[in-house]
Design a protein around this motif. Structure first.
Motif, mmCIF file in Angstrom:
data_model
loop_
_atom_site.group_PDB
_atom_site.id
_atom_site.type_symbol
_atom_site.label_atom_id
_atom_site.label_comp_id
_atom_site.label_asym_id
_atom_site.label_seq_id
_atom_site.Cartn_x
_atom_site.Cartn_y
_atom_site.Cartn_z
ATOM 1 N N GLY A 258 0.870 -1.334 -0.183
ATOM 2 C CA GLY A 258 -0.020 0.104 -0.164
ATOM 3 C C GLY A 258 0.817 1.384 0.044
ATOM 4 N N ASP A 260 -3.275 1.388 -0.538
ATOM 5 C CA ASP A 260 -4.125 1.012 -1.803
ATOM 6 C C ASP A 260 -5.073 1.847 -1.573
ATOM 7 N N CYS A 262 -8.872 3.549 -2.080
ATOM 8 C CA CYS A 262 -10.019 2.644 -2.213
ATOM 9 C C CYS A 262 -11.119 3.796 -3.000
ATOM 10 N N ALA A 356 0.449 6.179 -4.108
ATOM 11 C CA ALA A 356 -0.668 6.065 -4.881
ATOM 12 C C ALA A 356 -1.250 7.597 -5.384
#
Length: 384
Positions: A258, A260, A262, A356
């Motif tokens: 991660g 990660d 959502c 991310a």
């Protein structure tokens, strides 16, 4: 956060006029008149206006001036924000008249009503050694408000106050004050000590870490928490010495999955949601300071990082910790958001891990770009 009008207003000035008149400065005409002048003024200008009215209504000579203030102190209706400009008036009148220790003693008496550190600071500019001598006496005072006054008034970078430039350059003269207070039984006092240590860390990180190390060598049960808060700026900045002092090895062996994301598309007013998983792959227990960094988009398109605490965990060898974090983009008032790609990254013991991207867009009610906002409280759901 209360507004300036809620803190000091015409009603405040009128109530203070009643107190001052009863304390021996009748009829307190300047105070009764100044309330009408406060409308539309910022907080600092309101304080100045009421302070000048106090100086006009009270006797010119400091001893008689102090007698009226002490008489006010004996009244139950002398309370709250009306005392703040009185503190400032005490400081100004005393320094004009060359009065030092007696005025500091009076400010210590006033401080339990509403902290007087702002009014004390000019005395450090006038004669720091004499003011420090008084501050050291306050560290032994039975009232925690006065003990806290010792730490707050000597802070190099006290918010909303002029910096003590001598202590910014060299914090050492005030360290005995902190040494006397870091094991204080009052959390209110210890919080001030931690904030003072954080001030020091911004200009003298080595001094801050060395001071914290001395305290941890002779700790109270509360010392580790105090040090962690006092070194928070260095911990967020991944200072190796600060991390090592608190047992967070930057070279710890971990496997990180991660973040990660959502919610790859977030609107103003909504939340970024991301998951993560961290495993201790070393052969020894690991003490982990787990943070995350949001890289906010600026007006020029560049990204500006801000570190947020996520959790602190001790993981045995082979143990895994996972969780979900919700980070709010609710519209408030202290951060200007700009639409476009943003980034989130994990940080373990000061080292970056993973990254991310997510897109921030306008709110569902079409708020324009550049709405002022700031992150709300964050929540974590652990998955074990």
């Amino acid at each position: 956060m209360p507004t300036a009008d809620e803190l000091i207003n015409a009603h405040t000035a009128d109530r203070l006029a009643t107190v001052i008149a009863a304390a021996g400065a009748a009829p307190a005409t300047a105070l009764r008149d100044c309330g009408a002048l406060l409308e539309g003024l910022a907080f600092s200008r309101r304080v100045t206006a009421v302070k000048e009215a106090v100086l006009a209504d009270l006797p010119d000579a400091y001893p008689a001036f102090a007698d009226v203030v002490r008489a006010a102190l004996r009244r139950a209706d002398f309370t709250g924000w009306m005392t703040f400009p009185v503190n400032a008036a005490v400081s100004e009148r005393a320094l004009e008249d060359g009065v030092f220790e007696p005025a500091l003693d009076l400010l210590a008496e006033l401080s339990p009503l509403l902290t007087a550190e702002m009014a004390v600071r000019p005395f450090f500019g006038a004669d720091a050694p004499r003011a420090l001598d008084r501050a050291m006496r306050w560290t032994r005072h039975p009232d925690p408000h006065v003990r806290r006054l010792a730490s707050e008034s000597t802070r190099p970078r006290l918010p909303w106050a002029p910096r003590l430039t001598a202590f910014v350059a060299d914090p050492a003269p005030a360290l005995p004050v902190l040494d006397a207070l870091y094991r204080d039984p009052s959390a209110y006092v210890r919080r001030s000590v931690a904030n003072h240590l954080n001030d020091i860390s911004r200009d003298h990180p080595g001094t801050a870490v060395a001071t914290a190390g001395r305290w941890l060598a002779e700790p109270a049960p509360t010392t580790t928490a105090l040090v962690r808060h006092g070194l928070r700026t260095l911990l967020k900045a991944s200072d190796r010495d600060a991390l090592a002092l608190l047992g967070h090895d930057p070279d710890v062996r971990v496997r990180v999955v991660g973040p990660d994301v959502c919610t790859p598309h977030v609107r103003l007013g909504e939340e970024l949601v991301f998951g993560y998983e961290i495993a201790n792959t070393g052969t020894r227990p690991a003490r982990l300071a787990i943070d995350y960094v949001v890289h906010y988009r600026k007006a020029n398109g560049s990204l500006s990082p801000k570190v947020f605490k996520l959790t602190r965990r001790d993981l045995a060898s082979g143990e895994c910790w996972s969780g979900v974090r919700r980070h709010s983009f609710r519209e408030l008032s202290t951060r200007r958001y700009h639409p476009g790609l943003h980034r989130v990254r994990l940080q373990i013991n000061g080292r970056p891990h993973g990254a991310a991207e997510f897109a921030l867009g306008a709110s569902r009610d079409a708020a324009p770009a550049g709405v002022s906002s700031s992150p709300d409280r964050h929540q974590e759901r652990a998955v074990l």
